[in-house]
Design a protein around this motif. Structure first.
Motif, PDB file in Angstrom:
ATOM      1  N   HIS A   1      -1.559   6.366  -6.288  1.00  0.00           N
ATOM      2  CA  HIS A   1      -0.282   5.649  -6.234  1.00  0.00           C
ATOM      3  C   HIS A   1       0.622   6.055  -7.394  1.00  0.00           C
ATOM      4  O   HIS A   1       1.802   6.325  -7.224  1.00  0.00           O
ATOM      5  N   ARG A   2       0.030   6.129  -8.583  1.00  0.00           N
ATOM      6  CA  ARG A   2       0.807   6.521  -9.768  1.00  0.00           C
ATOM      7  C   ARG A   2       1.304   7.955  -9.649  1.00  0.00           C
ATOM      8  O   ARG A   2       2.482   8.237  -9.832  1.00  0.00           O
ATOM      9  N   GLU A   3       0.378   8.867  -9.293  1.00  0.00           N
ATOM     10  CA  GLU A   3       0.719  10.292  -9.281  1.00  0.00           C
ATOM     11  C   GLU A   3       1.773  10.634  -8.233  1.00  0.00           C
ATOM     12  O   GLU A   3       2.640  11.460  -8.457  1.00  0.00           O
ATOM     13  N   ARG A   4       1.650  10.018  -7.059  1.00  0.00           N
ATOM     14  CA  ARG A   4       2.522  10.416  -5.956  1.00  0.00           C
ATOM     15  C   ARG A   4       3.761   9.551  -5.804  1.00  0.00           C
ATOM     16  O   ARG A   4       4.624   9.855  -4.985  1.00  0.00           O
ATOM     17  N   GLY A   5       3.806   8.432  -6.537  1.00  0.00           N
ATOM     18  CA  GLY A   5       4.952   7.545  -6.396  1.00  0.00           C
ATOM     19  C   GLY A   5       5.087   6.971  -5.007  1.00  0.00           C
ATOM     20  O   GLY A   5       6.191   6.800  -4.475  1.00  0.00           O
ATOM     21  N   LEU A   6       3.933   6.682  -4.381  1.00  0.00           N
ATOM     22  CA  LEU A   6       3.939   6.174  -3.009  1.00  0.00           C
ATOM     23  C   LEU A   6       4.363   4.714  -2.950  1.00  0.00           C
ATOM     24  O   LEU A   6       4.214   3.973  -3.920  1.00  0.00           O
ATOM     25  N   THR A   7       4.858   4.319  -1.786  1.00  0.00           N
ATOM     26  CA  THR A   7       5.010   2.908  -1.486  1.00  0.00           C
ATOM     27  C   THR A   7       3.793   2.515  -0.662  1.00  0.00           C
ATOM     28  O   THR A   7       3.531   3.116   0.368  1.00  0.00           O
ATOM     29  N   VAL A   8       3.034   1.546  -1.173  1.00  0.00           N
ATOM     30  CA  VAL A   8       1.785   1.209  -0.495  1.00  0.00           C
ATOM     31  C   VAL A   8       1.822  -0.231   0.005  1.00  0.00           C
ATOM     32  O   VAL A   8       2.257  -1.143  -0.706  1.00  0.00           O
TER      33      VAL A   8
ATOM     34  N   SER B   1       1.684  14.352   3.334  1.00  0.00           N
ATOM     35  CA  SER B   1       2.533  13.912   2.227  1.00  0.00           C
ATOM     36  C   SER B   1       3.509  12.810   2.620  1.00  0.00           C
ATOM     37  O   SER B   1       4.717  12.949   2.456  1.00  0.00           O
ATOM     38  N   PRO B   2       2.993  11.694   3.140  1.00  0.00           N
ATOM     39  CA  PRO B   2       3.896  10.593   3.481  1.00  0.00           C
ATOM     40  C   PRO B   2       4.374   9.914   2.205  1.00  0.00           C
ATOM     41  O   PRO B   2       3.723  10.036   1.170  1.00  0.00           O
ATOM     42  N   ASP B   3       5.527   9.233   2.247  1.00  0.00           N
ATOM     43  CA  ASP B   3       5.876   8.452   1.051  1.00  0.00           C
ATOM     44  C   ASP B   3       5.556   6.973   1.231  1.00  0.00           C
ATOM     45  O   ASP B   3       5.744   6.185   0.329  1.00  0.00           O
ATOM     46  N   ILE B   4       5.064   6.628   2.440  1.00  0.00           N
ATOM     47  CA  ILE B   4       4.596   5.262   2.660  1.00  0.00           C
ATOM     48  C   ILE B   4       3.137   5.332   3.109  1.00  0.00           C
ATOM     49  O   ILE B   4       2.770   6.185   3.904  1.00  0.00           O
ATOM     50  N   LEU B   5       2.327   4.425   2.560  1.00  0.00           N
ATOM     51  CA  LEU B   5       0.915   4.409   2.933  1.00  0.00           C
ATOM     52  C   LEU B   5       0.546   2.990   3.374  1.00  0.00           C
ATOM     53  O   LEU B   5       0.773   2.033   2.637  1.00  0.00           O
ATOM     54  N   LEU B   6       0.023   2.873   4.584  1.00  0.00           N
ATOM     55  CA  LEU B   6      -0.433   1.575   5.082  1.00  0.00           C
ATOM     56  C   LEU B   6      -1.945   1.557   5.044  1.00  0.00           C
ATOM     57  O   LEU B   6      -2.594   2.455   5.564  1.00  0.00           O
ATOM     58  N   MET B   7      -2.512   0.528   4.402  1.00  0.00           N
ATOM     59  CA  MET B   7      -3.971   0.474   4.310  1.00  0.00           C
ATOM     60  C   MET B   7      -4.442  -0.907   4.736  1.00  0.00           C
ATOM     61  O   MET B   7      -4.051  -1.915   4.161  1.00  0.00           O
ATOM     62  N   ASP B   8      -5.286  -0.935   5.756  1.00  0.00           N
ATOM     63  CA  ASP B   8      -5.764  -2.205   6.301  1.00  0.00           C
ATOM     64  C   ASP B   8      -7.225  -2.408   5.920  1.00  0.00           C
ATOM     65  O   ASP B   8      -8.113  -1.843   6.538  1.00  0.00           O
ATOM     66  N   GLU B   9      -7.445  -3.201   4.901  1.00  0.00           N
ATOM     67  CA  GLU B   9      -8.786  -3.452   4.358  1.00  0.00           C
ATOM     68  C   GLU B   9      -9.604  -2.168   4.270  1.00  0.00           C
ATOM     69  O   GLU B   9     -10.731  -2.102   4.774  1.00  0.00           O
TER      70      GLU B   9
ATOM     71  N   ILE C   1      10.276  -4.556   0.694  1.00  0.00           N
ATOM     72  CA  ILE C   1       9.361  -3.813  -0.164  1.00  0.00           C
ATOM     73  C   ILE C   1      10.115  -2.628  -0.746  1.00  0.00           C
ATOM     74  O   ILE C   1      10.705  -1.834  -0.009  1.00  0.00           O
ATOM     75  N   GLY C   2      10.116  -2.533  -2.071  1.00  0.00           N
ATOM     76  CA  GLY C   2      10.895  -1.494  -2.744  1.00  0.00           C
ATOM     77  C   GLY C   2      10.134  -0.195  -2.859  1.00  0.00           C
ATOM     78  O   GLY C   2       8.907  -0.153  -2.723  1.00  0.00           O
ATOM     79  N   LYS C   3      10.855   0.860  -3.130  1.00  0.00           N
ATOM     80  CA  LYS C   3      10.259   2.187  -3.291  1.00  0.00           C
ATOM     81  C   LYS C   3       9.278   2.190  -4.465  1.00  0.00           C
ATOM     82  O   LYS C   3       9.574   1.673  -5.530  1.00  0.00           O
TER      83      LYS C   3
END
Lengths: 252, 215
Positions: free
Chosen positions: A188-195, A159-167, A28-30
């Motif tokens: 996602h757009r604003e923070r440039g997160l990896t989701v 302020s994590p750069d990775i976000l895990l979301m389970d349903e 999974i890319g940045k």
């Protein structure tokens, strides 16, 4: 693809005799928004929990930002990764503000005391589309949709750069769900997160994901951009999944 | 009956200082046992909830100790700790540990799994999860155990005078030996009132925590 943030290498995992992940490999890319879809028990939640070490693989490796997580301190790792789940899991004895400030508080982050904490909470509440006036409320005083939003704000607080979301939107009504989807796209757009976003709703997966991963019985069926999933389904399972979307059954 | 009550009141008036002294002794005795039960029971309850494998053994032992009649437990302890307040406090503590362990364990092991997973997944250490999430959420159930234990300790402390300890049991025991039912009743009534007062106060506190801890 840009730099890889999460990498699964030949991961096998079984519960007792039942294998849930079979030779699962993925990068999974940045900045990617990977929507993971599949039926219950297909291994999608297991894959997600491998990333923050809530589940440990039987064999194979999981890397986060280039580091093998089996060598990392799981507590420090988890504090850098936002985590939001279907039933939210807000702490009932804490106000919204304290819930949101939980990760900064347990990791003793600077700038999260008194007035600073209040300001940051208000800012986060606004970002997830809630009124800052809710900061002093308890979770039981909120609606289902509001709780989900607080859950997302809590996952974003450190302020994590990775976000895990389970349903995360599994338990809210269709209209609220749509609003929440737009909200998370914006964040996602604003923070440039990896989701990494687990769902069982194909519409949601196609709407949110920059890439969609279709899983079945612990294996990757297809992992591609949404338009390719529709135009060139790799397996019968994927075809059935996207077909159902294109021709919704309506009771006459 | 009325006659008994009126002689009880006469007793209270005539021997107010004596009863006040006994009441103070009773509170001190019960207080010691309550503090000990609180510390030991809470620690044991937390320990077995973090190590569920040993829980059945510890709970079993507490249950067995709990079923020993109070008076025989006092008797069994005399060869080890002699007579007096010390023995009474030990016996009361053994009794008080049981409801504390049971409720602490029940409170900590019946919490919402999603909330605990969220706490872990966000990077809480085991101690942080315990102190910031588990214990506050279990506070209502644990407090119910405290209430149970406090009321029981105050009333069981009434028979502590059989092993030479102080407290209102002295009035009860003396009333029995000199055949003065009014004196026995006078001691018993004070114990009952004391237990009731604590029950009410702790009930209020429990309600507050239950309300706060539930979603």
């Amino acid at each position: 693809m840009e730099e890889t943030v999460i990498r699964f290498e030949h991961v096998w995992k079984s519960y007792g005799e039942q294998p849930v992940l079979k030779d699962f490999s993925l990068e999974i890319g940045k900045g990617e928004f990977l929507a993971v879809i599949g039926r219950s028990g297909c291994g999608k939640t297991t894959a997600l929990k491998l990333v923050n070490g809530l589940i440990v693989p039987d064999t194979g490796r999981v890397e986060v930002k280039g580091q093998d997580i089996s060598c990392a301190d799981p507590v420090m790792l988890r504090r850098q990764i936002g985590y939001a789940i279907q039933n939210v899991g807000l702490f009932p004895h804490m106000t919204v503000e304290k819930n949101i400030a939980y990760v900064p508080s347990v990791s003793r982050m600077d700038g999260w005391k008194g007035e600073d904490r209040r300001k940051k909470t208000e800012e986060l509440l606004r970002q997830v589309g809630l009124s800052p006036a809710l900061a002093g409320r308890f979770p039981r005083e909120l609606s289902g949709g509001q709780r989900q939003r607080v859950g997302i704000a809590r996952a974003l607080a450190a302020s994590p750069d990775i976000l895990l979301m389970d349903e995360p939107f599994g338990a809210v009504d269709a209209i609220t769900r749509e609003q929440l989807q737009d909200e998370i796209l914006k964040i996602h757009r604003e923070r440039g997160l990896t989701v990494l976003f687990v769902t069982h709703d194909i519409e949601e997966a196609l709407k949110l994901g920059t890439r969609v991963l279709v899983m079945e019985e612990g294996t990757v069926q297809q992992c591609d951009i949404p338009s390719r999933l529709l135009s060139a389904p790799a397996t019968d399972f994927v075809e059935k999944l996207v077909c159902r979307r294109r021709e919704p059954e309506v009771r006459m | 009956m009325l006659q008994l009550l009126s002689s009880v009141f006469t007793l209270y008036q005539e021997r107010a200082d004596w009863f006040a002294g006994l009441l103070a002794d009773h509170i001190a005795l019960a207080f010691c046992a309550i503090v000990m039960s609180l510390i030991i029971g809470l620690a044991l309850g937390i320990w077995i909830s973090e190590h569920p494998r040993i829980a059945p053994a510890v709970m079993g032992l507490c249950n067995v100790l709990y079923t020993i009649p109070a008076i025989s437990l006092l008797g069994i302890l005399i060869p080890f700790s002699g007579i007096g307040n010390e023995t009474a406090v030990i016996a009361l503590t053994i009794y008080g540990v049981m409801p504390m362990v049971r409720n602490t364990y029940a409170g900590l092991t019946t919490l919402d799994a999603d909330i605990l997973e969220a706490a872990k997944g966000m990077g809480s250490t085991r101690l942080q999860t315990l102190l910031r999430v588990k214990l506050p959420m279990a506070a209502g159930v644990i407090l119910a155990g405290v209430r149970n234990m406090v009321v029981m300790t105050i009333s069981v402390a009434g028979i502590a005078s059989f092993v030479g300890a102080g407290g209102l049991g002295v009035a009860i025991y003396r009333g029995i030996t000199i055949y003065n039912p009014a004196m026995t009743a006078a001691g018993s009534i004070l114990i009952a009132l004391l237990a009731l007062a604590f029950d009410l106060a702790l009930g209020k506190l429990e309600k507050y925590f239950k309300k706060r801890g539930s979603l």
